[in-house]
Design a protein around this motif. Structure first.
Motif, PDB file in Angstrom:
ATOM      1  N   ARG A  30      -8.672   0.675 -10.469  1.00 41.06           N
ATOM      2  CA  ARG A  30      -9.164   1.893 -11.118  1.00 41.06           C
ATOM      3  C   ARG A  30      -7.998   2.808 -11.531  1.00 41.06           C
ATOM      4  NH1 ARG A  30     -13.395   2.192  -6.282  1.00 41.06           N
ATOM      5  NH2 ARG A  30     -15.349   1.668  -7.350  1.00 41.06           N
ATOM      6  N   THR A  31      -7.043   2.965 -10.618  1.00 39.90           N
ATOM      7  CA  THR A  31      -5.958   3.904 -10.867  1.00 39.90           C
ATOM      8  C   THR A  31      -4.990   3.394 -11.917  1.00 39.90           C
ATOM      9  OG1 THR A  31      -6.099   4.682  -8.571  1.00 39.90           O
ATOM     10  CG2 THR A  31      -4.076   5.187  -9.778  1.00 39.90           C
ATOM     11  N   TYR A  32      -4.540   2.159 -11.778  1.00 40.06           N
ATOM     12  CA  TYR A  32      -3.457   1.640 -12.623  1.00 40.06           C
ATOM     13  C   TYR A  32      -3.970   1.160 -13.978  1.00 40.06           C
ATOM     14  CZ  TYR A  32       0.776  -1.060 -13.747  1.00 40.06           C
ATOM     15  OH  TYR A  32       1.903  -1.565 -14.350  1.00 40.06           O
ATOM     16  N   TRP A  33      -4.880   0.196 -13.990  1.00 41.87           N
ATOM     17  CA  TRP A  33      -5.409  -0.301 -15.260  1.00 41.87           C
ATOM     18  C   TRP A  33      -6.322   0.738 -15.918  1.00 41.87           C
ATOM     19  CZ3 TRP A  33      -3.872  -3.651 -11.477  1.00 41.87           C
ATOM     20  CH2 TRP A  33      -3.094  -4.740 -11.864  1.00 41.87           C
ATOM     21  N   GLY A  34      -7.018   1.517 -15.093  1.00 37.77           N
ATOM     22  CA  GLY A  34      -7.863   2.575 -15.635  1.00 37.77           C
ATOM     23  C   GLY A  34      -7.069   3.631 -16.381  1.00 37.77           C
ATOM     24  N   ALA A  35      -5.834   3.880 -15.960  1.00 38.32           N
ATOM     25  CA  ALA A  35      -5.002   4.878 -16.632  1.00 38.32           C
ATOM     26  C   ALA A  35      -4.695   4.462 -18.065  1.00 38.32           C
ATOM     27  CB  ALA A  35      -3.704   5.091 -15.852  1.00 38.32           C
ATOM     28  N   MET A  36      -4.510   3.175 -18.309  1.00 38.10           N
ATOM     29  CA  MET A  36      -4.265   2.714 -19.675  1.00 38.10           C
ATOM     30  C   MET A  36      -5.483   2.979 -20.558  1.00 38.10           C
ATOM     31  SD  MET A  36      -2.063  -0.833 -19.242  1.00 38.10           S
ATOM     32  CE  MET A  36      -2.366  -1.294 -17.530  1.00 38.10           C
ATOM     33  N   LEU A  37      -6.677   2.750 -20.012  1.00 36.31           N
ATOM     34  CA  LEU A  37      -7.892   3.016 -20.791  1.00 36.31           C
ATOM     35  C   LEU A  37      -8.014   4.500 -21.120  1.00 36.31           C
ATOM     36  CD1 LEU A  37     -10.563   0.723 -19.086  1.00 36.31           C
ATOM     37  CD2 LEU A  37      -9.008   0.208 -20.970  1.00 36.31           C
ATOM     38  N   LYS A  38      -7.656   5.352 -20.173  1.00 37.75           N
ATOM     39  CA  LYS A  38      -7.735   6.795 -20.420  1.00 37.75           C
ATOM     40  C   LYS A  38      -6.764   7.247 -21.505  1.00 37.75           C
ATOM     41  CE  LYS A  38      -9.305   7.860 -15.734  1.00 37.75           C
ATOM     42  NZ  LYS A  38      -8.958   8.455 -14.426  1.00 37.75           N
ATOM     43  N   SER A  91       0.806  -1.220   0.000  1.00 35.15           N
ATOM     44  CA  SER A  91       0.000   0.000   0.000  1.00 35.15           C
ATOM     45  C   SER A  91       0.840   1.272   0.000  1.00 35.15           C
ATOM     46  CB  SER A  91      -0.941   0.009   1.215  1.00 35.15           C
ATOM     47  OG  SER A  91      -1.893  -1.026   1.106  1.00 35.15           O
ATOM     48  N   VAL A  92       2.141   1.130   0.149  1.00 39.03           N
ATOM     49  CA  VAL A  92       3.009   2.305   0.193  1.00 39.03           C
ATOM     50  C   VAL A  92       3.113   2.911  -1.210  1.00 39.03           C
ATOM     51  CG1 VAL A  92       5.339   3.148   0.643  1.00 39.03           C
ATOM     52  CG2 VAL A  92       4.322   1.415   2.138  1.00 39.03           C
ATOM     53  N   GLY A  93       2.730   4.164  -1.333  1.00 38.05           N
ATOM     54  CA  GLY A  93       2.802   4.839  -2.630  1.00 38.05           C
ATOM     55  C   GLY A  93       1.700   4.452  -3.591  1.00 38.05           C
ATOM     56  N   GLY A  94       0.657   3.814  -3.089  1.00 37.80           N
ATOM     57  CA  GLY A  94      -0.447   3.415  -3.972  1.00 37.80           C
ATOM     58  C   GLY A  94       0.023   2.422  -5.018  1.00 37.80           C
ATOM     59  N   VAL A  95      -0.156   2.753  -6.298  1.00 40.38           N
ATOM     60  CA  VAL A  95       0.234   1.831  -7.370  1.00 40.38           C
ATOM     61  C   VAL A  95       1.650   2.099  -7.884  1.00 40.38           C
ATOM     62  CG1 VAL A  95      -2.125   1.390  -8.117  1.00 40.38           C
ATOM     63  CG2 VAL A  95      -0.846   3.288  -9.126  1.00 40.38           C
ATOM     64  N   LYS A  96       2.401   2.903  -7.170  1.00 39.59           N
ATOM     65  CA  LYS A  96       3.805   3.074  -7.535  1.00 39.59           C
ATOM     66  C   LYS A  96       4.505   1.722  -7.474  1.00 39.59           C
ATOM     67  CE  LYS A  96       8.075   5.484  -6.200  1.00 39.59           C
ATOM     68  NZ  LYS A  96       8.439   5.756  -7.585  1.00 39.59           N
ATOM     69  N   ASP A  97       5.282   1.425  -8.477  1.00 40.88           N
ATOM     70  CA  ASP A  97       6.018   0.155  -8.593  1.00 40.88           C
ATOM     71  C   ASP A  97       5.118  -1.045  -8.858  1.00 40.88           C
ATOM     72  OD1 ASP A  97       8.465   1.467  -8.179  1.00 40.88           O
ATOM     73  OD2 ASP A  97       8.254   1.300  -6.007  1.00 40.88           O
ATOM     74  N   GLN A 152     -11.186  -3.027  -0.792  1.00 46.23           N
ATOM     75  CA  GLN A 152     -11.349  -1.660  -1.276  1.00 46.23           C
ATOM     76  C   GLN A 152     -10.043  -1.138  -1.855  1.00 46.23           C
ATOM     77  OE1 GLN A 152     -14.324   0.246  -1.391  1.00 46.23           O
ATOM     78  NE2 GLN A 152     -12.958   1.335  -2.786  1.00 46.23           N
ATOM     79  N   GLY A 153      -8.940  -1.461  -1.205  1.00 50.83           N
ATOM     80  CA  GLY A 153      -7.647  -1.054  -1.733  1.00 50.83           C
ATOM     81  C   GLY A 153      -7.379  -1.672  -3.092  1.00 50.83           C
ATOM     82  N   GLY A 154      -7.804  -2.929  -3.271  1.00 52.54           N
ATOM     83  CA  GLY A 154      -7.655  -3.582  -4.566  1.00 52.54           C
ATOM     84  C   GLY A 154      -8.466  -2.877  -5.641  1.00 52.54           C
ATOM     85  N   LEU A 155      -9.706  -2.526  -5.317  1.00 51.09           N
ATOM     86  CA  LEU A 155     -10.548  -1.810  -6.277  1.00 51.09           C
ATOM     87  C   LEU A 155      -9.925  -0.461  -6.652  1.00 51.09           C
ATOM     88  CD1 LEU A 155     -14.171  -2.384  -4.894  1.00 51.09           C
ATOM     89  CD2 LEU A 155     -13.198  -3.290  -7.009  1.00 51.09           C
ATOM     90  N   ASN A 156      -9.421   0.243  -5.643  1.00 50.16           N
ATOM     91  CA  ASN A 156      -8.811   1.551  -5.913  1.00 50.16           C
ATOM     92  C   ASN A 156      -7.597   1.412  -6.829  1.00 50.16           C
ATOM     93  OD1 ASN A 156     -10.727   2.655  -4.215  1.00 50.16           O
ATOM     94  ND2 ASN A 156      -9.355   2.801  -2.451  1.00 50.16           N
TER      95      ASN A 156
END
Length: 591
Positions: free
Chosen positions: A456-464, A423-429, A449-453
């Motif tokens: 959304r952040t990491y794989w969702g960024a590729m979609l964006k 959980s350190v740094g969110g999806v950093k690394d 919930q952390g997994g869902l977040n």
């Protein structure tokens, strides 16, 4: 009399036909035909959805009526020669068009020509790309555009009043250039040849967050494209059976398609070309992934006959692994490439920690399979090796990849791993391959919930960024100033495809459709829908949903007996109401 004459003539015709059949080449012999390889894929022809760019009508080079390419085609040249797109060149200027087919595809390109003045074949340059910038690139070192594994940049000759089909790669965009000087080319159609397995999506996922729905489906589609004659890791590069890459892919296949022969076919290929003590794909961890996939595949299919075919190889591999433990109860896998994934490849202590954990996970899976095969000696050998390995708990050295495996192997409490490392740094690394195991470790820690977040952040960024399939690797540090993959690069923008990447995936060599990146698809099915297989063959399934911040989640899960349907709804009092329907042969456990 006429009837007798007709019958005699007909009999003579039959005799001639049988004589001709007897003289046909041996390939038509039924015995030989039985050995001819066939394909499980189909071909579909798709018109482009958009013309992203074309050269301006200047310097004598012109393009007229390019919009006709967006119309449906029939793949047939004809003498009417109506409604053609006409490309004209000069000695100094040559026209070009860039097509967008709307989403990532596997296959090639079909070109249908008309009747132009020269009546001779003309040269075209064809460039396939997974991004706009790749399709516009040259084969040169600065951004590492290559023809490795699949030729994506080629010069071809198209016939006058005919058809040509070229290409066998992964792409969304295609650029064509007329190369001949002072030439006129009439083109009737430019269509993608979509080559894929025509399979129903038996599994499904839908929830109150449309982004998660899109991510689930994108992961499913990413793997679907890689289900060719064998299960590949990427449709542009590498187009190979990499066993480690297969683990997230087979997890996705179980969640989306159920049984498919591409899995055992690929597992057997790797087994048959890798005699023990060699390691699959040359990597010590990849032979371990083979065992883990065999365990998971048996759990889903319950196919004991197939498992028994693996018995001899499995026993030999487990025996070899059990001997790769040193006097300090540490894994001693130094006779092959020591690898988890590319982003962790320079962290040697982290790799050691990950391999130590993988040994435990693999030998546990091996013991489970050996029990099914009634090989008591192998069970005892694996359990003794596991007991030794558990006495040595290495440090992850900050590696989220290694930390995830330590948690999944039970060497370190998952809650501690999640709090102090994952959980350190969110999806950093994060990485697209081992992101799946980071998510699995978070689930084991109860941090749904952390997994869902993180999804959304990491794989969702590729979609964006315009992705329609998930990538070989992705780093959140690439985002500032990055252009979408479906747009032309503007001054000051970073090229997310050509400017980034490392190791084997620098620049345009980077695969933008890699099956190992599909982890969110099985994760959402397993942990949000809450579906897990308890007994082999899906005879018993546990359903324990974890909705996090979602108001509802519903979907289906394929089993050998049919699909299980679930719907979970959050009520006004906060409780979850679950509606579950399953085939009669499947027992459902709720907790």
């Amino acid at each position: 009399m006429k009837i007798r004459t007709w019958l005699a003539s007909f009999s003579a015709l039959l005799l001639w036909g049988n004589t001709l059949l007897a003289q046909l080449p041996p390939v038509f012999d039924s015995g030989r035909m039985a050995t001819v390889q066939t394909t499980a894929t189909v071909r579909r022809y798709l018109s482009p959805e958009k013309i992203t760019w074309q050269t301006p009508n200047a310097g004598g080079a012109t393009i007229t009526n390019a919009a006709r390419f967006l119309l449906p085609g029939n793949g047939q040249a004809d003498l009417a020669n109506q409604n053609m797109c006409v490309l004209k060149s000069t000695a100094a200027a040559h026209p070009a068009i860039l097509f967008d087919f709307g989403k990532e595809l596997h296959g090639g390109l079909q070109l249908v020509t008309g009747m132009y003045k020269s009546g001779k074949p003309l040269k075209l340059r064809v460039r396939f790309g997974e991004s706009v910038s790749e399709a516009m690139s040259d084969i040169e070192p600065s951004k590492n555009a290559t023809n490795d594994h699949a030729v994506r940049d080629m010069v071809v000759e198209v016939p006058w009043l005919g058809k040509l089909e070229v290409g066998n790669t992964g792409f969304r965009f295609v650029r064509i250039d007329l190369l001949d000087d002072n030439a006129e080319l009439q083109l009737k159609e430019v269509r993608a040849i979509f080559v894929y397995r025509d399979l129903p999506y038996l599994g499904s996922f839908k929830c109150s967050d449309e982004l998660l729905n899109n991510i689930w489906l994108t992961g499913a589609y990413t793997v679907h494209l890689n289900m060719q004659d064998y299960l590949w890791d990427g449709i542009k590069r590498d187009r190979l059976v990499w066993i480690g890459d297969m683990h997230p892919e087979t997890s996705t296949i179980s969640a989306v398609f159920g049984y498919n022969d591409v899995v055992p076919r690929s597992l057997d290929l790797s087994r048959d070309i890798t005699p023990i003590p060699q390691y699959m794909n040359g990597m010590v961890s990849y032979s371990m992934w083979w065992v883990l996939i065999q365990r998971d595949w048996y759990q889903h299919t319950g196919n004991k006959a197939y498992l028994q075919q693996q018995a001899a190889y499995l026993k030999g591999l487990l025996d070899h692994l059990c001997k790769k433990i040193d006097a300090n109860n540490s894994e001693d896998l130094n006779d092959g490439t020591r690898f988890l994934d590319w982003p962790s490849s320079e962290n040697k202590p982290g790799i050691h920690a990950g391999l130590q954990a993988m040994m435990i996970m693999t030998l546990k899976a091996g013991a489970d399979l050996s029990k099914v095969l009634k090989d008591d000696a192998a069970v005892r050998q694996c359990e003794a090796a596991i007991a030794r390995l558990k006495k040595n708990v290495p440090d992850a050295n900050g590696s989220k990849q290694a930390a995830a495996l330590l948690a999944l192997a039970g060497l370190v409490p998952a809650e501690k791993i999640n709090q102090e490392i994952l959980s350190v740094g969110g999806v950093k690394d994060y990485s697209t391959f081992y992101g799946y195991y980071m998510l699995q470790a978070k689930a084991k820690a109860g941090d749904y919930q952390g997994g869902l977040n993180d999804i959304r952040t990491y794989w969702g960024a590729m979609l964006k960024l315009g992705a329609t399939t998930f990538w070989e690797d992705f780093n959140m540090d690439w985002l500032p100033g990055a252009a979408r993959i479906d747009t032309l690069l503007q001054p000051g923008q970073k090229d997310i495809h050509g400017d980034y990447g490392a190791y084997c995936y620098k620049g345009f060599r980077h695969s933008l459709c890699h099956g190992w990146a599909s982890g969110p698809t099985p994760w959402l099915t397993e942990h949000i829908l809450g579906i897990s297989v308890v007994e082999p063959g899906c005879r018993v399934i546990r359903v324990v949903p974890h909705l996090g911040d979602l108001t509802f989640a519903e979907g289906t899960f394929p089993t050998p007996y049919g699909v299980v349907k679930v719907k979970h709804t959050r009520l006004a009092n906060g409780k979850i109401q679950s509606d579950i329907k399953a085939p009669a042969q499947v027992k459902i456990i709720r907790e």
